[in-house]
Structure formats: C-alpha cells, structure tokens
Design a protein around this motif. Structure first.
Motif, PDB file in Angstrom:
ATOM      1  N   LEU A 200      -5.094  -7.625   2.279  1.00 10.15           N
ATOM      2  CA  LEU A 200      -5.676  -6.446   2.932  1.00 10.15           C
ATOM      3  C   LEU A 200      -4.583  -5.436   3.274  1.00 10.15           C
ATOM      4  O   LEU A 200      -4.767  -4.221   3.116  1.00 10.15           O
ATOM      5  CB  LEU A 200      -6.413  -6.856   4.205  1.00 10.15           C
ATOM      6  CG  LEU A 200      -7.665  -7.713   4.021  1.00 10.15           C
ATOM      7  CD1 LEU A 200      -8.219  -8.152   5.380  1.00 10.15           C
ATOM      8  CD2 LEU A 200      -8.738  -6.958   3.244  1.00 10.15           C
ATOM      9  N   ILE A 201      -3.454  -5.943   3.731  1.00  8.44           N
ATOM     10  CA  ILE A 201      -2.340  -5.068   4.093  1.00  8.44           C
ATOM     11  C   ILE A 201      -1.807  -4.353   2.854  1.00  8.44           C
ATOM     12  O   ILE A 201      -1.564  -3.142   2.879  1.00  8.44           O
ATOM     13  CB  ILE A 201      -1.234  -5.879   4.801  1.00  8.44           C
ATOM     14  CG1 ILE A 201      -1.711  -6.332   6.191  1.00  8.44           C
ATOM     15  CG2 ILE A 201       0.051  -5.059   4.926  1.00  8.44           C
ATOM     16  CD1 ILE A 201      -0.884  -7.449   6.819  1.00  8.44           C
ATOM     17  N   ARG A 202      -1.631  -5.100   1.769  1.00  6.83           N
ATOM     18  CA  ARG A 202      -1.136  -4.485   0.521  1.00  6.83           C
ATOM     19  C   ARG A 202      -2.126  -3.436   0.024  1.00  6.83           C
ATOM     20  O   ARG A 202      -1.731  -2.393  -0.515  1.00  6.83           O
ATOM     21  CB  ARG A 202      -0.935  -5.536  -0.575  1.00  6.83           C
ATOM     22  CG  ARG A 202       0.077  -6.638  -0.275  1.00  6.83           C
ATOM     23  CD  ARG A 202       1.512  -6.172  -0.218  1.00  6.83           C
ATOM     24  NE  ARG A 202       1.931  -5.797   1.110  1.00  6.83           N
ATOM     25  CZ  ARG A 202       2.310  -6.667   2.052  1.00  6.83           C
ATOM     26  NH1 ARG A 202       2.340  -7.952   1.799  1.00  6.83           N
ATOM     27  NH2 ARG A 202       2.669  -6.239   3.241  1.00  6.83           N
ATOM     28  N   ASP A 203      -3.410  -3.732   0.185  1.00  3.44           N
ATOM     29  CA  ASP A 203      -4.442  -2.790  -0.248  1.00  3.44           C
ATOM     30  C   ASP A 203      -4.327  -1.471   0.520  1.00  3.44           C
ATOM     31  O   ASP A 203      -4.390  -0.386  -0.068  1.00  3.44           O
ATOM     32  CB  ASP A 203      -5.822  -3.429  -0.032  1.00  3.44           C
ATOM     33  CG  ASP A 203      -6.949  -2.536  -0.514  1.00  3.44           C
ATOM     34  OD1 ASP A 203      -7.888  -2.282   0.264  1.00  3.44           O
ATOM     35  OD2 ASP A 203      -6.901  -2.081  -1.674  1.00  3.44           O
ATOM     36  N   THR A 204      -4.143  -1.576   1.837  1.00  6.11           N
ATOM     37  CA  THR A 204      -3.963  -0.374   2.648  1.00  6.11           C
ATOM     38  C   THR A 204      -2.690   0.370   2.241  1.00  6.11           C
ATOM     39  O   THR A 204      -2.690   1.585   2.082  1.00  6.11           O
ATOM     40  CB  THR A 204      -3.897  -0.736   4.144  1.00  6.11           C
ATOM     41  OG1 THR A 204      -5.161  -1.254   4.559  1.00  6.11           O
ATOM     42  CG2 THR A 204      -3.538   0.465   5.001  1.00  6.11           C
ATOM     43  N   GLU A 205      -1.606  -0.390   2.075  1.00  6.64           N
ATOM     44  CA  GLU A 205      -0.334   0.232   1.706  1.00  6.64           C
ATOM     45  C   GLU A 205      -0.412   0.953   0.372  1.00  6.64           C
ATOM     46  O   GLU A 205       0.283   1.942   0.139  1.00  6.64           O
ATOM     47  CB  GLU A 205       0.774  -0.830   1.665  1.00  6.64           C
ATOM     48  CG  GLU A 205       1.191  -1.338   3.040  1.00  6.64           C
ATOM     49  CD  GLU A 205       2.230  -2.448   2.972  1.00  6.64           C
ATOM     50  OE1 GLU A 205       2.317  -3.134   1.918  1.00  6.64           O
ATOM     51  OE2 GLU A 205       2.948  -2.653   3.957  1.00  6.64           O
TER      52      GLU A 205
ATOM     53  N   ARG B  55      -2.718   2.738  -0.650  1.00  7.27           N
ATOM     54  CA  ARG B  55      -3.393   4.034  -0.482  1.00  7.27           C
ATOM     55  C   ARG B  55      -2.568   5.043   0.299  1.00  7.27           C
ATOM     56  O   ARG B  55      -2.831   6.233   0.212  1.00  7.27           O
ATOM     57  CB  ARG B  55      -4.742   3.839   0.227  1.00  7.27           C
ATOM     58  CG  ARG B  55      -5.845   3.352  -0.685  1.00  7.27           C
ATOM     59  CD  ARG B  55      -7.190   3.398   0.025  1.00  7.27           C
ATOM     60  NE  ARG B  55      -7.301   2.352   1.046  1.00  7.27           N
ATOM     61  CZ  ARG B  55      -7.592   1.085   0.771  1.00  7.27           C
ATOM     62  NH1 ARG B  55      -7.804   0.723  -0.466  1.00  7.27           N
ATOM     63  NH2 ARG B  55      -7.680   0.180   1.734  1.00  7.27           N
TER      64      ARG B  55
END
Lengths: 162, 62
Positions: free
Chosen positions: B22-27, B29
């Motif tokens: 989830l963190i990588r996904d946010t990063e 963007r």
C-alpha cells in the motif's frame, strides 16, 4: 507453545530489520552501524531477564531500537524524528505492536478511498505535513484537513486508536 | 492501544508486506520532493486558490 529463541537466533532474525529501521531514520551509515551494535548490546544485556512467554520478542527489540535512536538524537541535539516524549518503557508495548496489528491496519487502509489512504500514508508514514500534502494532492489546505479527519473517522470504525 | 503514528513507525521495523504494498502504491503516485514553486505555497498562508498543474513532476514554468 512458541519456541524460546536464543540470543543468536534473535540476532540472526532481527539484525536486518533493526538496521532497516535505523536507516529509515538516519542516513549516516557509520552511525547506523554503531547504533545497530548498541541495540544488540542492550538486547544481549537484558536477554536473560526477558520473558519470551509473556511478551513479543519483535516488539521488545523494536522498542530497544526506538529508544536507542531517541538517545542518539538527544545526544547530538539535532531535530528529532522521534520526540523524547515518545520514549516507551521497553515492556510497555507487549501484545500491542505486532504483525497482526499491522495486518489489521493494512486491511483497514484497503477499505479507504484511495485519496484518503494516500493522505494517511503520506502523513503518518512519510511524515509530511498536511500543508505539504495538500499541494501534492492538489487540494486546498482546509480541504486536506477535512479529508484527513474523514479518513481518521473511517479508520476508527475499523480499528481502535487512542 | 497503539496510535496510528506508532503503528506506522513500527511498520518501518516490521515491514508487513501488505502494508508495504500500500505504501509503495501511494509512493508511485506522489513525488516526495516539492518543487520550488510548491515550496513557496507551503509558506503561503490562507491561499484559497491552489494553482492547477497538469503534472506534479512538471514544476517548470512554460
């Protein structure tokens, strides 16, 4: 009943995690190595008195690392990523911080709308201020605060936070 | 009970894979670095109208 680990097993299992955690806070590799050693010296010194049947080794090692970092920042009188108020007694996190709780957090975050989830991660994991986040997410600062509060309310429905 | 801040700090140690994703996904963007124009906006107080930009990565004036 879970296996009782030896100090060597604890070191082998956690030294990379501790180093990763330290490096997330400080960039100086020499200081990081020193701190890693300090953490595991403390773990070694207290290992015989730590009751593995009553508390999580992972949480305990994490707390030792965290407090060691606080001492490091205090000695160097630099801007602290962790404030001294965050110093926790090393047995205070028993049963609270563990992978199960992280799983619960992940499950709760997955339920949030993407914008709210992003805001929570940018603020609480990356440490960005809401004002910075509002610019990154192309919204006004006041709207960012509203979205933040909405996200927290939703998370409180799924998890219990103080 | 652990706070949100405490849980995310523990994630930097525990590296739960699901949370990491989830963190990588946010990063993916969001750029973690603000451009000079954006930094000025951080210091501006009470500015209701945020300039619209086509891309976060494109910080240069055209």
């Amino acid at each position: 009943m879970s296996e009782v680990l030896t100090y060597e097993q604890v070191y082998n299992e956690y030294h990379k995690k501790v180093m990763g955690y330290i490096r997330s806070k400080i960039s100086n590799s020499y200081d990081a190595e020193d701190l890693l050693s300090t953490v595991f010296i403390k773990v070694f010194e207290k290992f015989e008195t730590f009751d593995q049947s009553k508390a999580s080794i992972s949480t305990w090692v994490y707390t030792v690392a965290r407090n060691t970092l606080i001492d490091y920042f205090r000695v160097r009188k630099v801007h602290e990523e962790i404030s001294e108020e965050d110093i926790v007694e090393e047995d205070a996190y028993q049963g609270i911080l563990d992978n199960e709780t992280l799983e619960e957090l992940a499950a709760s975050l997955e339920k949030l709308p993407e914008r709210e989830r992003d805001l929570i991660i940018l603020h609480y994991y990356k440490g960005l201020q809401l004002k910075e986040i509002s610019i990154m997410m192309k919204m006004s600062y006041s709207n960012c605060k509203i979205v933040h509060n909405k996200a927290l309310m939703r998370l409180r429905q799924y998890m219990t936070f103080e | 009970m652990a706070s949100l801040k405490e849980l995310f700090d523990y994630q930097k140690f525990g590296h739960n894979p699901r949370l990491d994703a989830l963190i990588r996904d946010t990063e993916s963007r969001y750029s973690m670095t603000l451009g000079l124009d954006d930094l000025e906006l951080v210091n501006a107080a009470g500015s209701p109208d945020m300039p619209r930009k086509s891309s976060l990565k494109d910080n240069s004036d055209k």
